[in-house]
Every structure is written in structure tokens, then in C-alpha cells.
Scaffold this motif. Structure first.
Motif, PDB file in Angstrom:
ATOM      1  N   GLN A 278      12.897  -9.154   4.735  1.00  0.00           N
ATOM      2  CA  GLN A 278      13.582  -9.526   3.493  1.00  0.00           C
ATOM      3  C   GLN A 278      14.814  -8.650   3.249  1.00  0.00           C
TER       4      GLN A 278
ATOM      5  N   LEU B  82      12.068  -5.491  -3.268  1.00  0.00           N
ATOM      6  CA  LEU B  82      11.590  -6.301  -2.142  1.00  0.00           C
ATOM      7  C   LEU B  82      10.364  -5.663  -1.489  1.00  0.00           C
ATOM      8  N   ILE B  83      10.348  -4.348  -1.421  1.00  0.00           N
ATOM      9  CA  ILE B  83       9.164  -3.649  -0.885  1.00  0.00           C
ATOM     10  C   ILE B  83       7.973  -3.896  -1.794  1.00  0.00           C
TER      11      ILE B  83
ATOM     12  N   ALA C 131       6.548  -7.301  -1.284  1.00  0.00           N
ATOM     13  CA  ALA C 131       5.754  -7.395  -0.056  1.00  0.00           C
ATOM     14  C   ALA C 131       4.359  -6.802  -0.254  1.00  0.00           C
TER      15      ALA C 131
ATOM     16  N   ALA D 178       8.631  -6.634   4.368  1.00  0.00           N
ATOM     17  CA  ALA D 178       9.701  -6.067   3.545  1.00  0.00           C
ATOM     18  C   ALA D 178      10.982  -5.894   4.365  1.00  0.00           C
TER      19      ALA D 178
END
Length: 305
Positions: free
Chosen positions: A270, A202-203, A206, A267
Motif C-alpha cells: 500500500q 496505512l500500517i 494493515a 502495508a
């Protein structure tokens, strides 16, 4: 993860794999079928780097979808390992979904994959024409005909992950090719990805939004620590983003750190949605020169032989 041992009459369970060249909508399609975000998506090609499993639960079946990196002509050691990962996955599933976008002309990459799939005699292949919402109806019909000429398919299904068109039909077609057997995953789980890996992905997603084309292939994220804060309803996450060159580090940081701050905010939102808890996210960025070509650094960043 528990395994259900009771066998339901007529119940089917098994693995399906989506394959295609980069950026044909494989991850978006898996998320749509599962009904939850289990794989990162991006408009940039080659964002999927791991084999990710999403689980579709039905009363009559359990479909475990394996999302893979896009097959492409590799230019780095990382690229070679990703292609090897895809090809090994194809031999281990019960049915394969070959994804081709509705609006794109059939290209060398599609033909290359079709030839690879033709060699898998024992595994049925369903051709999936994706992103039908982005193409006129006559173009979709034309693409279905073009795809039918690429090989011998068990079925051909046009779908749109964006508006849900034919998703149930595709699930039915894939389930029909699964063997009878008990559920493989219990408890309504949607993925078997470790939380730490999903957080790192997820990072990375982003970071990929709104950056130059060169960056997707050059960034890796490692979550160093992920622990609940003592006495507080908050999760502390410490992560490091690795790029290959100082110029790429400058891209991620942005003017006066604005880009890095935006990445962290997006991030964190999320991650909080995924984990259902408040998150403190500490993001650092380091340069690991030419890590995509260095076997030692690839192992350290989680890309094994």
C-alpha cells in the motif's frame, strides 16, 4: 502547498465534512469522491482517528472534504478527544454530510448526532444514505423516509461508494453550498495529509485487517524515520506499533511471527502504491500500557488536547 490567487467567475471552493457514528462508510465515501485512497478504511468501527482532508478538483469548483472520526459515547480519554475533534470541525466547514447506512435501523447514535447538527443553525446539512448497494431498493426507500424524519436537511442523497451510484449527484449538492472563490489547493493535490502520517495510517489499516475486535481501539503507529537510501532507488521506513497489553502484542505478532510478516507485506504494498517507489519497511511493536487513558502518552503518540 500553493494557494491559487486568481478568482474564476462563478468558481466555488470550500470545505465539506462527513459526520456519522462509527463505521457508516465516511472514509470509503471520501476516497470514492476524491478518486484516490486518502483515508484508511476498515470493517472495524472507529478506525479514523484524525481529521483528514481530501480534495475534489473540478473546472467549476474545488471541494475539500474533511473526514472525521465517528461520533460515539466515549469510554476513554482518547474517545473524548476524538469526539471533541469532530464537534470543533463541524463549526469550521461550509456544508456537512450526515452519513447513515441504508441497511441499518436508525439508532440512538444517529439521533444523538442529528440533535447535535440541529444546533448548527448557520451550516447546511445534507443527509447521505450510504451503502445503498448492500440494501434492497425498498429498504433504501424506507431509510430515506426515516432519515427525513430525523431533522431538517438541505437535501437527502442515497449513494454507494462501492458501485459509484449518485457520487456525482452528491458532489453537485455539496458544491452548490460552497461560497464562490478561488481554489484553495493548487497542483491537483488530493490531500494535505503529510506523507509520514499517511504511511502510519496505512500500517495501522494493515494491522486491523483480520484481528480481534478489541484491537482497533488499542493500536497506534508512529513512523520514526522515513529516508531515501543513499545510492539506491528505495525508501527506508522505520515504524513502531504501540498496543496496550502484552496479549495484544501477541495477536499482532501471530504464530511464529506470521501475522506480523503479513502485516508488513500488506502495508508495504500500500505504501509503495501511495509513494510510487520501492520501500523497505522495518516494523517493531511495543507495549504502552493504557495509553488511551494517559494524557502524556496520548501527546507522545500525536493525539493532542
Amino acid at each position: 502547498m500553493g494557494v491559487v490567487n486568481s478568482l474564476t467567475d462563478g468558481h466555488r471552493a470550500g470545505f465539506a465534512c462527513f459526520v456519522g457514528r462509527p463505521n457508516v462508510g465516511k472514509s470509503t465515501l471520501m476516497n470514492a469522491l476524491v478518486g484516490s485512497k486518502v483515508a484508511i478504511t476498515s470493517s472495524k468501527p472507529q478506525t479514523t482517528r484524525r481529521v483528514i482532508r481530501g480534495v475534489v478538483h473540478r473546472p467549476d469548483a474545488q471541494l475539500v472534504i474533511v473526514d472525521t472520526p465517528g461520533l460515539h459515547r466515549p469510554r476513554t480519554l482518547l474517545g473524548e478527544r476524538l469526539d471533541s475533534l469532530v464537534l470543533s470541525t463541524l463549526t469550521e466547514v461550509d456544508v456537512i454530510g450526515f452519513c447513515v447506512p441504508a441497511g441499518d435501523p436508525i439508532g440512538r447514535g444517529d439521533r444523538f448526532i442529528a440533535e447535535k447538527l440541529a444546533g448548527l443553525r448557520k451550516t447546511p446539512v445534507v443527509a447521505v444514505v450510504t451503502k445503498t448497494d448492500l440494501a434492497p431498493r425498498d429498504r433504501v426507500a424506507e431509510q430515506l423516509l426515516e432519515v427525513s424524519r430525523l431533522g431538517e436537511w438541505a437535501d437527502i442523497v442515497p449513494v454507494s461508494a462501492a458501485d459509484g451510484e449518485n457520487l456525482d449527484t452528491l458532489t453537485d449538492v455539496l458544491v452548490e453550498r460552497l461560497p464562490e472563490g478561488p481554489a484553495l489547493y493548487a497542483g491537483g493535490e488530493l490531500t494535505d495529509e503529510p506523507e509520514q502520517v499517511m504511511v502510519a495510517e496505512l500500517i495501522r489499516e494493515a494491522v486491523l485487517e483480520g484481528v480481534r475486535e478489541e484491537l482497533p481501539h488499542s493500536i497506534a503507529v508512529v513512523v520514526e524515520e522515513m529516508n531515501p537510501r543513499e545510492g539506491k532507488d528505495i525508501l527506508d521506513i522505520y515504524a513502531i506499533m504501540y498496543v496496550e497489553r502484552p496479549s495484544q502484542k501477541a495477536i499482532v505478532i501471530g504464530n511464529k511471527g506470521a501475522r506480523l510478516k503479513e502485516v508488513g507485506t500488506n502495508a508495504r504494498k500500500q505504501i509503495e502504491a501511495l509513494l510510487g517507489t520501492r520501500v523497505f519497511l522495518d516494523l517493531r511493536i511495543k507495549v504502552a500500557k493504557d495509553w488511551q487513558r494517559d494524557p502524556k502518552q496520548l501527546r507522545r503518540l500525536g493525539f493532542y488536547d
